[in-house]
Design an enzyme around this catalytic site. Sequence first.
Site, PDB file in Angstrom:
ATOM      1  N   PRO A 103      40.947  50.770  40.104  1.00 20.93           N
ATOM      2  CA  PRO A 103      39.541  50.412  39.963  1.00 20.93           C
ATOM      3  C   PRO A 103      39.241  48.931  40.193  1.00 20.93           C
ATOM      4  CG  PRO A 103      40.519  50.876  37.824  1.00 20.93           C
ATOM      5  CD  PRO A 103      41.519  51.296  38.858  1.00 20.93           C
ATOM      6  N   ASN A 104      38.092  48.711  40.808  1.00 19.05           N
ATOM      7  CA  ASN A 104      37.517  47.373  41.050  1.00 19.05           C
ATOM      8  C   ASN A 104      38.242  46.569  42.126  1.00 19.05           C
ATOM      9  OD1 ASN A 104      35.425  47.615  39.018  1.00 19.05           O
ATOM     10  ND2 ASN A 104      37.073  47.463  37.519  1.00 19.05           N
ATOM     11  N   ARG A 121      35.133  39.513  43.705  1.00 24.03           N
ATOM     12  CA  ARG A 121      35.396  39.698  42.285  1.00 24.03           C
ATOM     13  C   ARG A 121      36.222  38.539  41.710  1.00 24.03           C
ATOM     14  NH1 ARG A 121      39.897  43.848  39.883  1.00 24.03           N
ATOM     15  NH2 ARG A 121      39.296  43.558  37.730  1.00 24.03           N
ATOM     16  N   TYR A 174      41.445  36.330  41.285  1.00 29.95           N
ATOM     17  CA  TYR A 174      42.023  37.273  42.246  1.00 29.95           C
ATOM     18  C   TYR A 174      42.056  36.756  43.686  1.00 29.95           C
ATOM     19  CZ  TYR A 174      41.559  40.415  38.290  1.00 29.95           C
ATOM     20  OH  TYR A 174      41.673  40.985  37.050  1.00 29.95           O
ATOM     21  N   ASN A 200      48.830  49.331  42.442  1.00 30.91           N
ATOM     22  CA  ASN A 200      48.165  48.390  41.548  1.00 30.91           C
ATOM     23  C   ASN A 200      47.158  49.221  40.770  1.00 30.91           C
ATOM     24  OD1 ASN A 200      46.706  46.522  40.158  1.00 30.91           O
ATOM     25  ND2 ASN A 200      46.365  45.150  41.914  1.00 30.91           N
ATOM     26  N   ALA A 258      42.861  48.007  35.861  1.00 30.67           N
ATOM     27  CA  ALA A 258      42.726  48.077  34.395  1.00 30.67           C
ATOM     28  C   ALA A 258      43.406  49.302  33.804  1.00 30.67           C
ATOM     29  CB  ALA A 258      41.244  48.062  34.021  1.00 30.67           C
ATOM     30  N   GLU A 315      55.157  48.620  40.691  1.00 31.89           N
ATOM     31  CA  GLU A 315      53.847  48.239  40.149  1.00 31.89           C
ATOM     32  C   GLU A 315      53.543  46.812  40.582  1.00 31.89           C
ATOM     33  OE1 GLU A 315      53.958  48.289  35.862  1.00 31.89           O
ATOM     34  OE2 GLU A 315      52.057  47.210  35.693  1.00 31.89           O
ATOM     35  N   HIS A 335      50.571  43.484  40.705  1.00 40.26           N
ATOM     36  CA  HIS A 335      49.331  42.861  40.236  1.00 40.26           C
ATOM     37  C   HIS A 335      49.141  41.547  40.958  1.00 40.26           C
ATOM     38  CE1 HIS A 335      49.005  45.757  37.013  1.00 40.26           C
ATOM     39  NE2 HIS A 335      50.306  45.593  36.818  1.00 40.26           N
ATOM     40  N   SER A 381      47.213  39.049  39.744  1.00 41.42           N
ATOM     41  CA  SER A 381      47.309  38.003  38.724  1.00 41.42           C
ATOM     42  C   SER A 381      48.580  38.211  37.896  1.00 41.42           C
ATOM     43  CB  SER A 381      46.079  38.058  37.814  1.00 41.42           C
ATOM     44  OG  SER A 381      46.016  39.305  37.136  1.00 41.42           O
ATOM     45  N   ARG A 422      47.724  36.267  30.862  1.00 36.01           N
ATOM     46  CA  ARG A 422      46.293  36.440  30.610  1.00 36.01           C
ATOM     47  C   ARG A 422      46.037  36.944  29.184  1.00 36.01           C
ATOM     48  NH1 ARG A 422      43.656  39.526  35.437  1.00 36.01           N
ATOM     49  NH2 ARG A 422      41.798  38.791  34.340  1.00 36.01           N
TER      50      ARG A 422
END
Length: 153
Positions: A14-15, A22, A27, A78, A81, A102, A104, A106, A111
Amino acid sequence: MKEIQSQILVLHGPNLNMLGKREPNIYGLKTLDDINASLNSEAERLSVTVSIEQSNHEGILVDLIQGAFDVFNGLLINPGAYTHTSVAIRDAIAAVAIPTVEVHLSNIHQREPFRHHSYIAPVAIGQISGFGAESYRLGLQALVNHLRSHAYP
Ligand code: DQA
């Protein structure tokens, strides 16, 4: 070394369709199309085939993972969330038992605390996090190296 033809499924959660617009401070400015173009050229260099999908919906991602059974021999994901919330995506990966990396953009461990836990990590070969768009290319390399080194023990 003899090589098998690897078919890799790449899933963006998502996103990630909003990359470029974004939170660019987190990102970066690369769009999903930019990332997919770089994955396609890396796939060509590595002589593997990639099929790339993005969805904002958990159930669709589960369906895509289930559909990968007996079709793809590697998964690069990825989960966005859903990394931090989705037992369903984790269970789907465990069910199909396809080697998974997996990724990401970031560094999730740097974080907010709620991003430090990944439901996916225990069912993945490993995780690449924090290299921006480059995380995907590194993830594809790691996945292909894994598949090639485990193809003929
Ligand atoms: C992300 C990290 C997640 O915590 C976040 O929800 C995302 C993107 C990353 O690529 O850095 O959507 O997976």
